[in-house]
Scaffold this motif. Structure first.
Motif, PDB file in Angstrom:
ATOM      1  N   HIS A   1      -1.305   4.368 -16.831  1.00 37.11           N
ATOM      2  CA  HIS A   1      -2.430   3.725 -17.025  1.00 37.11           C
ATOM      3  C   HIS A   1      -3.729   4.403 -16.979  1.00 37.11           C
ATOM      4  O   HIS A   1      -4.752   4.286 -17.876  1.00 37.11           O
TER       5      HIS A   1
ATOM      6  N   ARG B   1      -6.292   5.263 -20.197  1.00 41.52           N
ATOM      7  CA  ARG B   1      -7.566   4.936 -20.113  1.00 41.52           C
ATOM      8  C   ARG B   1      -8.380   5.949 -20.878  1.00 41.52           C
ATOM      9  O   ARG B   1      -9.322   5.821 -21.697  1.00 41.52           O
TER      10      ARG B   1
ATOM     11  N   VAL C   1     -10.430   6.396 -24.775  1.00 43.55           N
ATOM     12  CA  VAL C   1     -12.048   6.711 -24.754  1.00 43.55           C
ATOM     13  C   VAL C   1     -12.056   7.821 -25.642  1.00 43.55           C
ATOM     14  O   VAL C   1     -12.989   7.954 -26.621  1.00 43.55           O
TER      15      VAL C   1
ATOM     16  N   LYS D   1     -12.112   6.758 -29.454  1.00 45.32           N
ATOM     17  CA  LYS D   1     -13.443   6.019 -29.690  1.00 45.32           C
ATOM     18  C   LYS D   1     -14.047   7.099 -30.756  1.00 45.32           C
ATOM     19  O   LYS D   1     -14.826   6.269 -31.557  1.00 45.32           O
TER      20      LYS D   1
ATOM     21  N   GLN E   1     -19.577   7.583 -12.535  1.00 41.99           N
ATOM     22  CA  GLN E   1     -19.131   6.463 -13.143  1.00 41.99           C
ATOM     23  C   GLN E   1     -18.370   5.562 -12.263  1.00 41.99           C
ATOM     24  O   GLN E   1     -18.087   4.493 -12.546  1.00 41.99           O
ATOM     25  N   LYS E   2     -17.816   5.980 -11.029  1.00 43.20           N
ATOM     26  CA  LYS E   2     -17.312   5.509 -10.239  1.00 43.20           C
ATOM     27  C   LYS E   2     -16.002   4.857 -10.799  1.00 43.20           C
ATOM     28  O   LYS E   2     -15.409   3.832 -10.303  1.00 43.20           O
TER      29      LYS E   2
ATOM     30  N   THR F   1      -7.060  -1.469  -7.441  1.00 42.17           N
ATOM     31  CA  THR F   1      -6.156  -2.094  -8.046  1.00 42.17           C
ATOM     32  C   THR F   1      -4.863  -1.413  -7.446  1.00 42.17           C
ATOM     33  O   THR F   1      -4.901  -0.488  -6.539  1.00 42.17           O
TER      34      THR F   1
ATOM     35  N   VAL G   1      -3.041   0.650  -8.445  1.00 45.62           N
ATOM     36  CA  VAL G   1      -3.211   2.313  -8.660  1.00 45.62           C
ATOM     37  C   VAL G   1      -3.651   3.021  -7.774  1.00 45.62           C
ATOM     38  O   VAL G   1      -4.681   2.555  -7.098  1.00 45.62           O
TER      39      VAL G   1
ATOM     40  N   VAL H   1     -11.310  -7.986  -6.252  1.00 44.30           N
ATOM     41  CA  VAL H   1     -12.384  -7.110  -5.567  1.00 44.30           C
ATOM     42  C   VAL H   1     -13.528  -7.050  -6.543  1.00 44.30           C
ATOM     43  O   VAL H   1     -13.661  -6.696  -7.690  1.00 44.30           O
TER      44      VAL H   1
ATOM     45  N   GLU I   1     -21.157  -1.888  -5.492  1.00 45.32           N
ATOM     46  CA  GLU I   1     -21.587  -0.973  -6.431  1.00 45.32           C
ATOM     47  C   GLU I   1     -21.288  -1.600  -8.035  1.00 45.32           C
ATOM     48  O   GLU I   1     -19.933  -1.678  -7.903  1.00 45.32           O
TER      49      GLU I   1
ATOM     50  N   ASN J   1     -19.422  -0.872 -10.771  1.00 46.39           N
ATOM     51  CA  ASN J   1     -18.463   0.183 -11.114  1.00 46.39           C
ATOM     52  C   ASN J   1     -17.891  -0.142 -12.515  1.00 46.39           C
ATOM     53  O   ASN J   1     -16.805   0.247 -12.766  1.00 46.39           O
TER      54      ASN J   1
ATOM     55  N   ASP K   1     -16.749   0.071 -16.411  1.00 42.18           N
ATOM     56  CA  ASP K   1     -16.501   1.490 -17.202  1.00 42.18           C
ATOM     57  C   ASP K   1     -17.361   1.570 -18.145  1.00 42.18           C
ATOM     58  O   ASP K   1     -17.463   0.706 -19.442  1.00 42.18           O
ATOM     59  N   PRO K   2     -18.087   2.484 -18.236  1.00 45.36           N
ATOM     60  CA  PRO K   2     -19.306   2.563 -19.265  1.00 45.36           C
ATOM     61  C   PRO K   2     -18.957   3.251 -20.645  1.00 45.36           C
ATOM     62  O   PRO K   2     -19.638   2.850 -21.486  1.00 45.36           O
ATOM     63  N   GLU K   3     -17.729   3.598 -20.669  1.00 45.65           N
ATOM     64  CA  GLU K   3     -17.157   3.960 -22.063  1.00 45.65           C
ATOM     65  C   GLU K   3     -16.762   3.005 -22.744  1.00 45.65           C
ATOM     66  O   GLU K   3     -16.287   2.769 -23.961  1.00 45.65           O
ATOM     67  N   PHE K   4     -16.643   1.677 -22.333  1.00 47.24           N
ATOM     68  CA  PHE K   4     -16.040   0.486 -22.949  1.00 47.24           C
ATOM     69  C   PHE K   4     -16.924  -0.828 -22.938  1.00 47.24           C
ATOM     70  O   PHE K   4     -17.877  -0.854 -22.364  1.00 47.24           O
ATOM     71  N   THR K   5     -16.664  -1.496 -24.024  1.00 48.48           N
ATOM     72  CA  THR K   5     -17.231  -2.908 -24.022  1.00 48.48           C
ATOM     73  C   THR K   5     -16.820  -3.890 -22.884  1.00 48.48           C
ATOM     74  O   THR K   5     -16.147  -3.494 -22.120  1.00 48.48           O
TER      75      THR K   5
ATOM     76  N   GLU L   1     -13.184  -5.002 -23.513  1.00 51.64           N
ATOM     77  CA  GLU L   1     -12.285  -3.792 -23.107  1.00 51.64           C
ATOM     78  C   GLU L   1     -12.128  -3.477 -21.793  1.00 51.64           C
ATOM     79  O   GLU L   1     -11.056  -3.323 -21.251  1.00 51.64           O
TER      80      GLU L   1
ATOM     81  N   ILE M   1      -8.739  -3.266 -20.387  1.00 48.24           N
ATOM     82  CA  ILE M   1      -8.308  -1.742 -19.610  1.00 48.24           C
ATOM     83  C   ILE M   1      -7.586  -2.293 -18.128  1.00 48.24           C
ATOM     84  O   ILE M   1      -7.019  -1.710 -17.627  1.00 48.24           O
ATOM     85  N   TYR M   2      -8.654  -2.780 -17.424  1.00 51.75           N
ATOM     86  CA  TYR M   2      -8.372  -3.180 -15.671  1.00 51.75           C
ATOM     87  C   TYR M   2      -7.368  -3.989 -15.847  1.00 51.75           C
ATOM     88  O   TYR M   2      -6.541  -3.547 -14.927  1.00 51.75           O
TER      89      TYR M   2
ATOM     90  N   ARG N   1      -4.491  -3.661 -17.467  1.00 49.23           N
ATOM     91  CA  ARG N   1      -3.410  -2.633 -17.499  1.00 49.23           C
ATOM     92  C   ARG N   1      -3.024  -2.014 -16.030  1.00 49.23           C
ATOM     93  O   ARG N   1      -1.964  -1.668 -16.108  1.00 49.23           O
ATOM     94  N   TYR N   2      -4.093  -1.889 -15.244  1.00 52.19           N
ATOM     95  CA  TYR N   2      -3.899  -1.169 -13.962  1.00 52.19           C
ATOM     96  C   TYR N   2      -3.188  -2.135 -13.212  1.00 52.19           C
ATOM     97  O   TYR N   2      -2.569  -1.727 -12.067  1.00 52.19           O
TER      98      TYR N   2
ATOM     99  N   ARG O   1     -13.817  -9.258 -14.036  1.00 48.64           N
ATOM    100  CA  ARG O   1     -12.665  -8.301 -13.746  1.00 48.64           C
ATOM    101  C   ARG O   1     -11.623  -8.661 -12.808  1.00 48.64           C
ATOM    102  O   ARG O   1     -10.903  -8.325 -12.526  1.00 48.64           O
TER     103      ARG O   1
END
Lengths: 263, 305
Positions: free
Chosen positions: A18, A22, A26, A29, A97-98, A106, A108, B84, B88, B90, B92-96, B99, B103-104, B106-107, B151
């Motif tokens: 997973h 991810r 990216v 993209k 990005q944390k 999760t 994981v 949760v 803060e 957090n 994922d800034p790479e995605f919309t 998404e 993606i979450y 999937r975890y 999320r």
């Protein structure tokens, strides 16, 4: 017994996949850019060497300088790609990005995050190696089909460089501190580990140091044996060194990352 | 002890950072289906407690059971059923936005198709349909918090843990989140939240604790806490030396809170009468005691770092 081991391994493998997926998403993209760079870089490097420096140097042993240098393009690209990905890029994901925090909330685990990152770093090394291999094949600078072995070697060395990088990421107080391993460890290897000139030209103690402590020395020795189609029994020693170091650095990376993030 | 097993059970739960006890032998039990709040000033130990319950921070001592299991040994199984919302943001800034949810999911090993349909529903639930395909950095603060709430629901959790869910939001966004939390509760899910906003706690929580310096000071229902801790009503007037002297001369105990003087009393009419008659004041207000009065009484007025 086997079933128990398998039952424990399945969620771990899933977690790793997973995290890897991810990063892969990216990467996809911007496919045009991300796949063009690994093609363009070696073409430019080889052109500079082939048309420029190669004309002055002539032969190294009984091969042309371009032929001698070609495997170094792959070896150093794998090193740079994997190390960069699991140092600067992982640091951004971890600290700015944390992403690691979000994922470890999760099922994981942090270990799976670390292993997924390392595997992803290695994957970038493999992508570079594969692209460069195509260029070398077209330029006639690599021996086929033996040179296909470059791919598994790129995977192994990619995992090693990524694992070393993740150790530095775990102990860096800030992203700038990653410049230290970059300039004190990666750049010297790029210049001296049998890349631009044969390792044998260095003084004996330096050679011994490179052999004992610098992973790229072993990667380069193996790369050259593969692309030139000239294996020697020493291949096993180099391979053993790389595997040994990988086995050492993966758990170390895990431990250091746990020490940093699990509080 | 209730017959139904608690969703979270903590007994002498403790967390040390070095030699500093961030959480100091606290005991609490969260029952199935309730909204349970943690209040306290900064550094009280709320977030640390949440992180232990989320199975991301190991405890130093005591007993902790989340959904009947010990986080030290069953973190993966517990996390499957926990959602949760961290303090803060957090995402994922790479995605919309969409998404991020897929993606979450999937975890949690949720199949992609299923994840996509849940993402669709949850985007609707937090009213982000028009922004579903917007990159994270283009979302406002309120939209980001709503997306984080969505999320946290992607794995259909039995237990939802929220650390300052409405921090920094405008009233509209806060009301939307409160409204959604109520409907999550109505589905029978258990909610645990921390907050600085006492009106938020009073509105949402069935039960709450007030923490300070790693310890739980009081526990109870918001309304009964107010009744138990504060006698009667609060009379407030401006803080001047004359008013102070006047109250002293009447023998009325009072408390100074910055620009105002507060009197806690069962007989507000008498206090107000005395103030108006002999203290020459311009303004006096009588009001019911709130959770905020309890909070300040227990944790003091001194500013926290």
């Amino acid at each position: 017994m086997n079933n128990v081991v398998l039952a424990a391994a399945v969620p771990v493998a899933r977690g790793i996949s997973h995290v890897w997926a991810r990063n892969w998403r990216v990467y996809l993209k911007n496919p045009l850019l991300n796949f063009a760079i690994p093609f363009l870089e070696p073409i430019l490097t080889l052109a500079a060497i082939g048309f420029g420096i190669g004309a002055y140097v002539g032969m190294v042993g009984d091969v042309s300088y371009s032929c001698f240098f070609a495997p170094a393009v792959i070896g150093t690209a794998v090193m740079h790609a994997a190390f960069f990905e699991c140092s600067y890029a992982s640091y951004v994901r971890m600290y700015y990005q944390k992403t690691f925090d979000a994922i470890t909330a999760t099922p994981v685990t942090l270990r799976e995050v670390v292993l997924g990152e390392v595997l992803w770093g290695a994957t970038k090394g493999v992508i570079y190696a594969a692209c460069i291999l195509v260029v070398l094949a077209i330029a006639g600078l690599a021996d086929f089909p033996a040179s296909l072995l470059v791919i598994p070697l790129a995977l192994l060395s990619g995992v090693l460089f990524a694992a070393i990088a993740i150790c530095f990421t775990a102990i860096s107080p800030g992203i700038d501190a990653l410049n230290y391993p970059m300039f004190l460890f990666i750049t010297p290897m790029f210049l001296f580990c049998g890349t631009f000139f044969p390792l044998e030209l260095l003084p004996a103690p330096v050679q011994a140091f490179a052999f004992a402590f610098l992973p790229l020395t072993h990667v380069m020795a193996l790369m050259r044996m593969i692309t030139m189609g000239a294996p020697t029994p020493y291949a096993l020693v180099h391979l053993a060194w790389l595997i040994g170091a990988t086995v050492l650095f993966i758990p170390l990376g895990n431990r250091l990352m746990e020490r940093r993030l699990i509080v | 002890m209730p017959s139904v097993p608690a969703v979270i059970e903590a007994d002498a739960l403790t967390k040390y950072f070095g030699s500093f006890p961030a959480v100091d032998h606290i005991c609490f039990a969260v029952e199935e289906g309730e909204v349970f709040g943690f209040l306290g000033p900064n550094g009280a130990g709320k977030t640390t407690t949440m992180r232990m319950c989320e199975c991301v921070s190991p405890r130093s001592g005591g007993i902790l059971k989340v959904l009947g299991r010990d986080p030290a040994h069953h973190a993966r199984a517990i996390k499957r059923e926990v959602g949760v919302v961290p303090q803060e943001t957090n995402l994922d800034p790479e995605f919309t936005a969409r998404e991020n949810l897929v993606i979450y999911s999937r975890y949690f090993d949720i199949p992609r198709r299923e994840g996509e349909s849940r993402a669709e529903e949850l985007i609707k639930f937090v009213e982000l349909t028009e922004r579903a395909d917007t990159p994270i950095e283009q979302l406002s603060g309120g939209m980001k918090r709503r997306l984080i709430l969505a999320r946290a629901l992607v794995n259909e959790p039995r237990l939802l843990i929220l650390d300052e869910p409405t921090i920094g939001l405008d009233p509209q966004a806060r009301h939307l989140i409160w409204d959604r939390l109520r409907s999550i509760r109505a589905e029978g899910r258990t909610i645990v939240l921390t907050t600085h906003y006492l009106d938020e706690a009073a509105r949402l929580c069935d039960r709450l604790v007030i923490m300070d310096h790693g310890k739980i000071l009081v526990e109870g229902e918001p309304e009964s806490l107010v009744q138990k801790e504060i006698t009667g009503e609060i009379v407030e007037t401006e803080h001047t030396p004359a008013v102070e002297a006047c109250l002293n001369s009447h023998g009325i105990p009072f408390e100074v809170a910055g620009e105002v003087v507060q009197v806690q009393t069962k007989d507000p009419a008498a206090v107000t009468g005395a103030l108006l008659a002999s203290c020459s004041i311009g303004r006096v207000i009588t009001r019911r005691a709130t959770l905020e009065d309890v909070f300040l009484k227990l944790t003091g007025r001194r500013l926290r770092e």
